[in-house]
Structure formats: structure tokens, C-alpha cells
Design an enzyme around this catalytic site. Structure first.
Site, mmCIF file in Angstrom:
data_model
loop_
_atom_site.group_PDB
_atom_site.id
_atom_site.type_symbol
_atom_site.label_atom_id
_atom_site.label_comp_id
_atom_site.label_asym_id
_atom_site.label_seq_id
_atom_site.Cartn_x
_atom_site.Cartn_y
_atom_site.Cartn_z
ATOM 1 N N ASP A 282 0.858 -1.186 0.000
ATOM 2 C CA ASP A 282 0.000 0.000 0.000
ATOM 3 C C ASP A 282 0.894 1.235 0.000
ATOM 4 O OD1 ASP A 282 -2.425 1.482 0.255
ATOM 5 O OD2 ASP A 282 -3.243 -0.122 1.503
ATOM 6 N N ASP B 208 -3.109 4.555 -2.583
ATOM 7 C CA ASP B 208 -4.209 5.070 -1.780
ATOM 8 C C ASP B 208 -4.724 6.401 -2.334
ATOM 9 O OD1 ASP B 208 -5.783 4.874 0.762
ATOM 10 O OD2 ASP B 208 -4.681 6.708 1.250
ATOM 11 N N GLU C 102 -6.586 3.426 -6.103
ATOM 12 C CA GLU C 102 -7.857 3.589 -5.400
ATOM 13 C C GLU C 102 -8.545 4.837 -5.930
ATOM 14 O OE1 GLU C 102 -9.819 3.801 -0.937
ATOM 15 O OE2 GLU C 102 -7.872 4.736 -1.291
ATOM 16 N N HIS D 177 -10.810 -3.387 3.833
ATOM 17 C CA HIS D 177 -10.665 -2.893 5.201
ATOM 18 C C HIS D 177 -11.539 -1.673 5.465
ATOM 19 C CE1 HIS D 177 -8.070 -0.440 2.730
ATOM 20 N NE2 HIS D 177 -7.948 0.431 3.706
ATOM 21 N N ASP D 178 -12.125 -1.094 4.432
ATOM 22 C CA ASP D 178 -12.965 0.098 4.583
ATOM 23 C C ASP D 178 -14.458 -0.187 4.479
ATOM 24 O OD1 ASP D 178 -10.875 1.913 4.931
ATOM 25 O OD2 ASP D 178 -10.648 2.275 2.792
#
Length: 531
Positions: free
Chosen positions: A101, A203, A266, A328-329
Site C-alpha cells: 500500500d 491510496d 484507489e 478494510h474500509d
């Protein structure tokens, strides 16, 4: 093209690991890199192709790693560079790829760059971040709102200016218009590529450049108090700026110098704007702009049919699709639609054309995990309580067995385990051939064995009621995927001129060929032409 002619990131499957919650190796209740290494055989046994690790860099953990204090180190809670190198080698030894990430929009306010930037207006690194004078009334420079609520501007009294933060005030935004900052971040990517990583998930890539004039965002007429505060405005000038595409293309050019690497961006945008992040054939950008529409759309057959058709139609000729049902979100898929339909969702994810990303724990169909008020850790939830936007419920520890603390740790984990962990864990599902874990392995093995499922063409089929159906085809091999998203039996839509040759996979128990789908059933079938 044969499947092997496609790059690994087109034919493969990505497995996301949230390091804090995968395996604790040192008894502090928090997962770490050595713990991930210990559990690599589980990941490899699934049949995935790559591991994506959420951030592992040094961080004050205000946003659990997305506030980076050093881009070329390892957070001590997780280990050190030597342990990272060992993990990277162990991943590669199992034939897997490693994706990190990368958080380029903002750093931590504890990063050395920001501490220097904050010293004075004349500091050489002042322009590495986004500083602005107050508005004429002394308030913030404009109306931009942080994604976590409140103004996106924080006042700095010693230097008499505001700095921008799209998220927490402890996460100041970097200024990618500054050539020195841009070069430094490209060096970060080189550092990790040189260390052996196979790609980056980037990200909030669409945030990376802001409007040069810092114009006010338009007011959102559809906003209601039940929405997040961020949505009071439309992020027209604070995200998705034209200049960002040149940065994306520069990142891609760098990655391409390392050969078979992948960049995943993302990006939350409508299809037409989303597709621009592929770039052009002459100047490509990220390989995979992340597609979250399976998370964002309701779970109904007609809506999903339209969404899949529209998304695939929006891709440029050189673009490759991708799909995500958990992260994870986002709320876990089994919490959203129940375990029976989570099995159907796994079949959907692993049989669509494009690269799937599978989130840790979804192979067990972990459902809703209540988080007591005193255990909430997510800053987004703490700042905007009552909206149901907490992310902790998706970040809970992996349950490995029925021992104390589910084999995750020897002490109380940093977040609660799923309440049914004594029976919903890896060891229990290993012993149950009808478990979600075995289904996921079956689907991944079938995807690997059948190029039609990984790289084949996709044709959506008309179906009745709650059925979503499509055909996959590669070099004359034709497969039918039929998914009953409802709780009643439904007609199996077999394409005209074909008949069913065999059942390759079912989300329920193995059964004979018929002309109906059972409730909550997904099937993958081989077809043959009627002579």
C-alpha cells in the site's frame, strides 16, 4: 490469447491482508509481519496469486498506518526491514507476488518533511505541503471538508497559515505540484521496487492534486444530516484534477522500467471519469483503477446486470476490468447479504471477467462483528458517531482455531473477534468439506484450470427474477455462470442452441443436472452445442 499470454495481474487473484489483524507473533495483541509469514501456507492454499498488504510503514497510527511517518521504513509494531525482506522472500518462494500500500496523498504530521515544512514560511520544504493564507474573514481559505468531517484546513499559529488535510489534521496533504516532492516520492517507489515488491496499491490516487486556484467546492443539494459531513459539498476542485493524470502516467512509466509490475489505483468516480485513469496506449496510467461497484451497489440481479454491462462498456480497449467485494474500509459481504448469498457473491467475484481482489476473512464468511463503544478505534467513526460508517467491524482479527483468542494472539486482540469465532475459524472450516473455505478453494482452483473464467470473453444473459447469468468463453470452451440472488427456486437460463454438459461448481451441495436453480444457489456449468 492463451491465459499464459496475459500478465499475471490479469489472470491472477489478489488477496488483501490487513497486517494488524492477520496474526500476532509477539503477544502484543496486534498482527505483524512475522505473523503473516507464519500463516503464508494458508494464503497459498487458497489458490490466490498475490498478497496486498495494507500500510506497514512507521506511523503514529492516528489512522492506523495511513498516516506515514517514514516511507522507507517498517513500523516497529510490525517488525523491521530484515523481517520484511524475509517475508518478501517467503512470499516469492510460494510463487506469490507482493503488493504494498502506497500512500502518496498525505503523510503523517510526524514525518520529518512536515516537521521541517512547519518550521517557517521560508523553510525549503515549506512547499512540499499545501499552505495557504486565511480567507479575508480570517477563516479557512475555502469550504473544503475533510473526509473525516470538519474543515479540511488546520490553522498553524506559529507561521500564520493554514495547511490542507483531506483526512485527519494529523495527515497533511503533500504538494505534488512541487518537483522536489514529486521526485522524492518517485524515489520511494524505486526503494521498494528495488527491494523486490511486485507492485503498489495507491491510496486515494484521485485526491493527489488539487485545483490550482483552490476554488470553493459546490454545495451538494442532495445532502442530508444522515450523510457524512464531507458530502455537504461536491468534491469538484479538491479531487480528480486533470493534472493528476500526468503523475499517474509518471508512476506507470517508472513501474514499467521494472518489468512485470502492477499499479492499482484507489479511485471512487463515475465510470466515464474512472476509465480515464487507464490512460492511453501511448501513455498508460495505472494497470487497475480499483472498481468498487460490487460494494457500492445493491444486491439485486437486475441492478447488478446493468452495472456490470455499463462498467465493462466504459473501459477503453486497452483497459482490463477488476472487481472487489470486500476491503478494510467496507462492511463485510456476509454482514451485508448473509452467509448463503456471500457464497454466491464469492462465485460472482471469481467468475467475472477481470482481476478479483479477495479480502482476508471473507473466505470464512465472517459476518457482522459488533464493536462495543469502548472498543471503537476507527477515527472516522469516533469523529462522526451514529452514521454507521465505522470500519473497525471489517478489521477484526482472523480467527484461526478454537483456542484462546482464536489462535490470533496469546492476549486480548486490539479489536474484538467475530462473536462466532469458536465455530467460524480456519481450523473448523478445514474439517468441513461444505464450508465457505472449501468453496473458495474450489472456485479458485476452477478459475485457474479454466481460462474461460480468468481471461475469457463475457456475455451477459437475459434471465428472470432474481437470477444473474452470463456466459464465459475461451477458444471454444463455453461456461455458464448462473446465480440465484433470491430465496426461491428459479429457472436456469441455458443459452439457446446449447445444453448443459456438466456441473463444475455449486455454492450448495453437489447435485445432478436439472433445469432449476435452488434458492441462494450459484452454479458454474460447462455447455455444449445441440447437434
Amino acid at each position: 490469447m492463451e491465459a499464459d499470454d496475459h500478465p499475471w495481474w490479469e489472470r491472477g487473484v489478489i488477496y488483501q491482508i490487513y497486517p494488524r489483524s492477520f496474526q500476532d507473533s509477539d503477544g502484543d495483541g496486534v498482527g505483524d509481519l512475522a505473523g503473516i509469514e507464519r500463516r503464508l501456507d494458508h494464503v497459498a492454499s487458497l489458490g490466490v496469486d498475490a498478497i496486498w498488504l495494507s500500510p506497514i510503514f512507521p506511523s503514529p497510527m492516528k489512522d492506523f498506518g495511513y498516516d506515514v511517518a517514514d516511507y522507507i521504513g517498517i513500523e516497529p509494531v510490525f517488525g523491521d526491514l530484515a523481517i520484511f525482506d524475509r517475508l518478501c522472500a517467503a512470499i516469492h518462494a510460494r510463487g506469490l507476488k507482493l503488493i504494498l500500500d502506497f500512500v502518496p496523498n498525505h503523510s503523517s504530521d510526524q514525518h520529518a518533511w512536515f516537521r521541517e515544512s512547519r518550521r517557517s514560511r521560508d523553510d525549503p520544504k515549506r512547499d512540499w505541503y499545501i499552505w495557504r493564507d486565511p480567507a479575508t474573514d480570517g477563516g479557512p481559505p475555502n469550504n473544503w471538508i475533510s473526509d473525516f468531517g470538519g474543515s479540511a484546513w488546520e490553522w498553524d499559529a506559529p507561521t500564520g497559515q493554514y495547511y490542507l488535510h483531506a483526512f485527519l489534521k494529523e495527515q497533511p496533504d503533500l504538494n505534488w505540484r512541487n518537483p522536489a516532492l514529486r521526485a522524492a516520492m518517485m524515489d520511494v517507489m524505486r526503494f521498494w521496487f528495488d527491494r523486490g515488491v511486485d507492485g503498489f496499491r495507491i491510496d486515494v490516487l484521485w485526491h493527489i492534486v488539487k485545483d490550482a486556484g483552490f476554488r470553493n467546492n459546490p454545495i451538494n443539494p442532495a445532502w442530508t444530516p444522515r450523510s457524512t459531513e464531507r458530502d455537504r459539498v461536491l468534491q469538484r476542485y479538491s479531487t480528480d484534477q486533470p493534472e493528476a493524470h500526468a503523475i499517474s502516467a509518471e508512476m506507470r512509466a517508472l513501474a514499467d522500467t521494472y518489468g512485470d509490475r502492477v499499479l492499482i489505483g484507489e479511485i471512487f468516480l463515475p465510470n466515464d471519469r474512472h476509465a480515464r485513469w487507464f490512460g492511453t496506449i501511448e501513455r498508460p496510467q495505472v494497470h487497475l483503477p480499483f472498481n468498487f461497484q460490487l460494494i457500492e451497489n445493491g444486491w439485486n440481479a437486475r441492478g447488478l446486470h446493468r452495472m456490470i454491462a455499463d462498467y465493462l462498456a466504459s473501459l477503453p480497449a486497452h483497459g482490463w476490468p477488476n472487481w472487489v467485494i470486500g476491503s478494510h474500509d467496507a462492511p463485510r459481504i456476509a454482514a451485508r447479504i448473509g452467509e448463503a448469498q456471500a457464497r454466491v457473491a464469492a462465485m460472482l467475484l471469481l467468475s467475472l471477467r477481470g482481476t478479483p481482489t479477495f479480502y482476508q476473512g471473507d473466505e470464512l464468511a465472517i459476518g457482522d462483528v459488533p464493536i462495543p463503544t469502548d472498543r471503537v478505534r476507527d477515527p472516522q467513526d469516533l469523529r462522526q458517531p451514529g452514521l454507521g460508517i465505522g470500519r473497525d467491524r471489517s478489521r477484526t482479527p482472523m480467527p484461526w482455531d478454537s483456542s484462546t483468542h482464536a489462535g490470533f494472539s496469546t492476549v486480548e486482540p486490539w479489536l474484538p473477534l467475530n462473536p462466532d469465532w469458536p465455530t467460524r475459524n480456519v481450523a473448523m472450516q478445514e474439517s468441513d468439506p461444505q464450508s465457505m473455505l472449501h468453496l473458495v478453494r474450489t472456485l479458485l482452483a476452477l478459475r485457474r484450470a479454466e481460462p474461460a473464467l480468468s481471461v475469457g470473453a463475457l456475455k451477459l444473459l437475459e434471465a428472470e427474477g432474481d437470477v444473474l447469468a452470463y456466459e464465459r468463453e475461451h477458444r471454444g470452451r463455453r461456461l455458464l455462470v448462473a446465480l440465484n440472488l433470491g430465496s426461491r427456486p428459479a429457472i436456469l437460463p441455458v443459452p439457446t442452441g446449447t445444453t448443459i454438459a456438466g456441473i463444475l461448481a455449486s455454492t450448495r451441495q453437489v447435485r445432478g443436472i436439472g433445469d432449476m436453480l435452488a434458492p441462494d444457489e450459484g452454479l458454474i456449468l460447462s455447455l455444449k452445442d445441440i447437434v
